[in-house]
Structures are given as structure tokens and as C-alpha cells.
Design an enzyme around this catalytic site. Structure first.
Site, PDB file in Angstrom:
ATOM      1  N   HIS A 117      24.641   1.090 -21.062  1.00  0.00           N
ATOM      2  CA  HIS A 117      25.669   2.120 -20.880  1.00  0.00           C
ATOM      3  C   HIS A 117      26.589   2.245 -22.089  1.00  0.00           C
ATOM      4  CE1 HIS A 117      28.413  -1.198 -19.467  1.00  0.00           C
ATOM      5  NE2 HIS A 117      29.326  -0.413 -20.031  1.00  0.00           N
ATOM      6  N   ASP A 135      20.913  -2.409 -16.741  1.00  0.00           N
ATOM      7  CA  ASP A 135      21.905  -2.106 -17.784  1.00  0.00           C
ATOM      8  C   ASP A 135      21.684  -3.002 -19.006  1.00  0.00           C
ATOM      9  OD1 ASP A 135      24.069  -0.984 -19.050  1.00  0.00           O
ATOM     10  OD2 ASP A 135      25.564  -2.131 -17.927  1.00  0.00           O
ATOM     11  N   SER A 186      31.978  -4.718 -22.532  1.00  0.00           N
ATOM     12  CA  SER A 186      30.627  -4.476 -22.039  1.00  0.00           C
ATOM     13  C   SER A 186      29.582  -4.849 -23.082  1.00  0.00           C
ATOM     14  CB  SER A 186      30.450  -3.000 -21.675  1.00  0.00           C
ATOM     15  OG  SER A 186      31.247  -2.650 -20.577  1.00  0.00           O
TER      16      SER A 186
END
Length: 254
Positions: free
Chosen positions: A71, A120, A212
């Protein structure tokens, strides 16, 4: 460190309970890493208005490839990204810094930016090979096994937002504790999510906006990549990480 969580409201499913993706600023108890302490910690940066901006973490597993969260890559053009390695201070790079453009990247084919961020994970291909003779730059050997890490203390790393909303120049580290899949599912079921084997969960507030894709390190191994987190009413839900062991075969095929 803190995480910018997605926003969900299930008022029709759970009356009088408001679930939100953004948690108020909190003190998370992270501390600054020292030079060469985590030689595998990398900064994924994006060219925005002529300036390179840290957007996510990344972790090299060979001298030419690194892992991050899928992402993080919201642009299909690899030339707008680069990896920065060998430094803990991304504003004042140490002399050991190594910077590489990307030749390409591949998101997992099952990745979706829908709620829950399935699969992810993405592989970054570096244009310039990393020189791992430097003590500041290292790679992870990936294991094909997925050991049971429940109740294990691990370390999450990143340059994400601090409790005051500012972004640190120096890499932050925080100890978190892996929770069981059953416990994580119980917590996240309030948002209608099922946490499967492709994920790991950790208690203790550990990562935040722009963390992230950063590594979850358990012992000497790379266990996960920071993916997402959230809250419901006053309850902080476990942070969720992509399980590296689950995707070992796919990674090896890249």
C-alpha cells in the site's frame, strides 16, 4: 511512533459504538536507534515537488531487493521512488549512507487496498547493489518457516510520526509483544475483519503514519512488515503486520 489508521464506521452493525481509524496523539515510548544498530532498516522515499520525502520503511533481503508494504506504492512509476540505507538520520545522512533508485517493483498479485489490506507486501528492485561490507548496511536471510511467536517480544522500527505529530529525523525503535491469532481476531471482529495466516498482530502501540512497510524484528529474523492498525470506541486494536513467512515462496519467485 504513531500510525495513521484507516477510518471505519459500522453504526448500522454495532449500534452506539463508533469505530475510527485515527487514534488521538499518544505517547508510544519509542527511542532513537544508534548508528549501525539496525543495518537492515531502510527508508522508502518518493519524489514530491522536486523533493525526496520519506513515505514508508523498507528492508533489504538481498543486495538488490528489498521488501515493503504494497500500500506504500501508490504510483506505478518506479522512477519516483528510491531506497535509502545505511543511516539512522535521514535528514543528515551519515557517510555510510547508500542510496539507490528503483528499476521496478512488484506488488503481490492478491494485494488490495480494500479494508484489511490483504497480501500487503511488495518487492523493490534496486538499481545499485548494496555494499554490505559496511557495518551500517545489512540484509535479512528469509526463513521459509513461520514459527509461533505468540507472547514473543519483538522490535518495530521506523521514521514515522511521533506523539506530537512531528516526523523524526532519527530512526525510532519500540518493543512490542506478539499476540495470538485468536486474540487478534476477537479484537478486530468488531470491525468485521478476519485476521488470517498472512498477518501477525502485536499489542503495545508501536507504529504510526509513514512507519508502514518497516520491519518487525523477532530475534535475528524478519517476522513482518508494518501494515495497519485501528481503534473502536476507547479500545486500541492490535497493530497488524504482514507475515513474511506466509509469503516466503512468492518472495523467492521475485
Amino acid at each position: 511512533m504513531e500510525f495513521c489508521y484507516f477510518h471505519l464506521t459500522f453504526g448500522s452493525l454495532i449500534p452506539s459504538v463508533i469505530c475510527t481509524g485515527y487514534i488521538q496523539k499518544r505517547i508510544l515510548g519509542g527511542s532513537s536507534a544508534s548508528s549501525a544498530e539496525f543495518p537492515y532498516a531502510g527508508s522508502l522515499q518518493k519524489l514530491v515537488n522536486g523533493e525526496w520525502i520519506h513515505i514508508c520503511g523498507c528492508t533489504p533481503y538481498s543486495t538488490t531487493k528489498a521488501l515493503t508494504a504494497a500500500h506504500c506504492l501508490d504510483d506505478d512509476d518506479p522512477s519516483v521512488y528510491r531506497g535509502v540505507f545505511g543511516t539512522v538520520d535521514i535528514a543528515n545522512n551519515e557517510g555510510s549512507v547508500q542510496i539507490s533508485a528503483l528499476t521496478s517493483f512488484t506488488r503481490h498479485p492478491s494485494f488490495s487496498d480494500s479494508v484489511g489490506l490483504p497480501s500487503d507486501i511488495a518487492v523493490l528492485r534496486l538499481q545499485t547493489s548494496l555494499d554490505t561490507s559496511s557495518p551500517n548496511v545489512g540484509t535479512f536471510f528469509l526463513s521459509s518457516s513461520s514459527p509461533n511467536l505468540t507472547n514473543t517480544d519483538c522490535t518495530v522500527l521506523g521514521w514515522g510520526a511521533l506523539s506530537n505529530g512531528m516526523f523524526p529525523d532519527v530512526l525510532q525503535k519500540k518493543t512490542v509483544t506478539i499476540t495470538s491469532e485468536m486474540s487478534c481476531n476477537d479484537d478486530w471482529s468488531v470491525l468485521g475483519l478476519t485476521i488470517g495466516g498472512d498477518k501477525l498482530c502485536a499489542t503495545d502501540e508501536g507504529f504510526s503514519e509513514r512507519d508502514s512497510g518497516g520491519p518487525l524484528v523477532c530475534g535475528a529474523g524478519l517476522a513482518g512488515l508494518a501494515s495497519f492498525g485501528g481503534s473502536c470506541a476507547a479500545k486500541v486494536l492490535p497493530n497488524v503486520f504482514t507475515n513474511i513467512g506466509f509469503f516466503f515462496s512468492w518472495i523467492q519467485g521475485q
